[in-house]
Design a protein around this motif. Structure first.
Motif, PDB file in Angstrom:
ATOM      1  N   MET A   1       0.845  -1.177   0.000  1.00  0.00           N
ATOM      2  CA  MET A   1       0.000   0.000   0.000  1.00  0.00           C
ATOM      3  C   MET A   1       0.887   1.236   0.000  1.00  0.00           C
ATOM      4  SD  MET A   1      -2.620   1.337   2.918  1.00  0.00           S
ATOM      5  CE  MET A   1      -4.120   0.605   2.322  1.00  0.00           C
ATOM      6  N   ALA A   2       0.631   2.149  -0.858  1.00  0.00           N
ATOM      7  CA  ALA A   2       1.423   3.362  -0.959  1.00  0.00           C
ATOM      8  C   ALA A   2       1.000   4.367   0.109  1.00  0.00           C
ATOM      9  CB  ALA A   2       1.232   3.984  -2.348  1.00  0.00           C
ATOM     10  N   VAL A   3       1.909   5.290   0.421  1.00  0.00           N
ATOM     11  CA  VAL A   3       1.557   6.379   1.309  1.00  0.00           C
ATOM     12  C   VAL A   3       0.549   7.236   0.555  1.00  0.00           C
ATOM     13  CG1 VAL A   3       2.403   8.380   2.546  1.00  0.00           C
ATOM     14  CG2 VAL A   3       3.833   6.355   2.379  1.00  0.00           C
TER      15      VAL A   3
ATOM     16  N   HIS B   1      -3.585  11.567   1.812  1.00  0.00           N
ATOM     17  CA  HIS B   1      -4.033  11.880   3.172  1.00  0.00           C
ATOM     18  C   HIS B   1      -2.870  11.805   4.152  1.00  0.00           C
ATOM     19  CE1 HIS B   1      -6.313  11.929   6.893  1.00  0.00           C
ATOM     20  NE2 HIS B   1      -5.725  10.778   7.219  1.00  0.00           N
ATOM     21  N   SER B   2      -2.042  10.772   4.022  1.00  0.00           N
ATOM     22  CA  SER B   2      -0.899  10.624   4.924  1.00  0.00           C
ATOM     23  C   SER B   2       0.078  11.775   4.769  1.00  0.00           C
ATOM     24  CB  SER B   2      -0.192   9.293   4.677  1.00  0.00           C
ATOM     25  OG  SER B   2      -1.034   8.214   5.030  1.00  0.00           O
TER      26      SER B   2
ATOM     27  N   ALA C   1       7.792   5.336   4.622  1.00  0.00           N
ATOM     28  CA  ALA C   1       6.624   4.891   5.378  1.00  0.00           C
ATOM     29  C   ALA C   1       6.486   3.384   5.152  1.00  0.00           C
ATOM     30  CB  ALA C   1       5.374   5.620   4.908  1.00  0.00           C
ATOM     31  N   PRO C   2       5.979   2.657   6.143  1.00  0.00           N
ATOM     32  CA  PRO C   2       5.831   1.207   5.975  1.00  0.00           C
ATOM     33  C   PRO C   2       4.823   0.844   4.879  1.00  0.00           C
ATOM     34  CG  PRO C   2       5.628   1.835   8.284  1.00  0.00           C
ATOM     35  CD  PRO C   2       5.615   3.096   7.479  1.00  0.00           C
ATOM     36  N   ALA C   3       5.082  -0.264   4.200  1.00  0.00           N
ATOM     37  CA  ALA C   3       4.188  -0.734   3.135  1.00  0.00           C
ATOM     38  C   ALA C   3       2.829  -1.165   3.675  1.00  0.00           C
ATOM     39  CB  ALA C   3       4.837  -1.887   2.367  1.00  0.00           C
ATOM     40  N   GLY C   4       2.739  -1.511   4.945  1.00  0.00           N
ATOM     41  CA  GLY C   4       1.495  -2.007   5.516  1.00  0.00           C
ATOM     42  C   GLY C   4       0.429  -0.953   5.741  1.00  0.00           C
ATOM     43  N   GLY C   5       0.744   0.310   5.489  1.00  0.00           N
ATOM     44  CA  GLY C   5      -0.257   1.360   5.631  1.00  0.00           C
ATOM     45  C   GLY C   5      -0.157   2.149   6.921  1.00  0.00           C
ATOM     46  N   THR C   6       0.694   1.718   7.869  1.00  0.00           N
ATOM     47  CA  THR C   6       0.866   2.537   9.065  1.00  0.00           C
ATOM     48  C   THR C   6       1.737   3.736   8.712  1.00  0.00           C
ATOM     49  OG1 THR C   6       2.798   1.272   9.793  1.00  0.00           O
ATOM     50  CG2 THR C   6       0.628   0.542  10.605  1.00  0.00           C
TER      51      THR C   6
ATOM     52  N   GLY D   1      -0.151   8.272  13.728  1.00  0.00           N
ATOM     53  CA  GLY D   1      -0.082   7.807  15.104  1.00  0.00           C
ATOM     54  C   GLY D   1      -0.275   6.314  15.268  1.00  0.00           C
ATOM     55  N   ASN D   2       0.049   5.538  14.215  1.00  0.00           N
ATOM     56  CA  ASN D   2      -0.208   4.094  14.287  1.00  0.00           C
ATOM     57  C   ASN D   2       0.980   3.236  13.843  1.00  0.00           C
ATOM     58  OD1 ASN D   2      -0.245   4.553  11.542  1.00  0.00           O
ATOM     59  ND2 ASN D   2      -2.290   3.729  11.209  1.00  0.00           N
ATOM     60  N   SER D   3       2.174   3.791  13.887  1.00  0.00           N
ATOM     61  CA  SER D   3       3.345   3.018  13.429  1.00  0.00           C
ATOM     62  C   SER D   3       4.268   2.668  14.595  1.00  0.00           C
ATOM     63  CB  SER D   3       4.129   3.826  12.386  1.00  0.00           C
ATOM     64  OG  SER D   3       4.775   4.927  13.011  1.00  0.00           O
ATOM     65  N   GLN D   4       5.161   1.729  14.354  1.00  0.00           N
ATOM     66  CA  GLN D   4       6.165   1.365  15.343  1.00  0.00           C
ATOM     67  C   GLN D   4       7.033   2.581  15.681  1.00  0.00           C
ATOM     68  OE1 GLN D   4       8.783  -1.864  14.261  1.00  0.00           O
ATOM     69  NE2 GLN D   4      10.142  -1.494  15.972  1.00  0.00           N
TER      70      GLN D   4
END
Length: 141
Positions: A1-3, A6-7, A28-33, A38-41
């Motif tokens: 998933m691309a950034v 909105h991100s 940015a992570p590929a998983g969408g975080t 406010g939702n990433s490692q």
């Protein structure tokens, strides 16, 4: 998933008027975080590092300190093959150098050790004279 757009809008929303410390990650992570969602490692670990684990307004605080997080590569690459990642790092240097030049930070901190040479080159090319440091990715030491 691309950034998503909105991100990136969220990233810009939290851009300080004067960036004192510019943190640079890989992408940015590929998983969408995403840090600014406010939702990433990286978000969780940096919030904890700054002693603000219970802070629901961490991103505002981060901005108010003059801190900003950008990425060497503007699209998720963490799920790509090693040689593709390395090529993306090299290709990202000129754009990052231009962004650093426009940001004019006092300090740049690479938060991923494996890309420190690429970020150091972008800092050098920016001509800003910003000090440069590198630390392990949040949560990896």
């Amino acid at each position: 998933m691309a950034v998503t757009h909105h991100s990136e809008a969220m990233r810009i929303r939290f851009k300080p008027d004067q960036i004192r410390v510019l943190f640079i990650g890989e992408s940015a992570p590929a998983g969408g975080t995403f840090f600014y969602n406010g939702n990433s490692q990286a978000y969780r670990t940096m919030r904890s590092f700054f002693g603000r684990s219970g802070d629901t307004c961490f991103l505002k605080w981060f901005k108010d300190q003059g801190f900003y997080l950008d990425d060497l590569v503007q699209r998720p690459i963490n799920a790509t093959a090693s040689h593709e990642r390395t090529a993306a790092w090299k290709a990202g240097i000129p754009d990052l150098a231009a962004r650093i030049q426009s940001y004019r930070p006092d300090m740049v901190i690479a938060i991923v050790l494996k890309i420190r040479a690429d970020i150091a080159e972008a800092v050098r090319l920016s001509g800003t004279g910003a000090s440069f440091h590198a630390v392990p990715f949040p949560g990896n030491g």
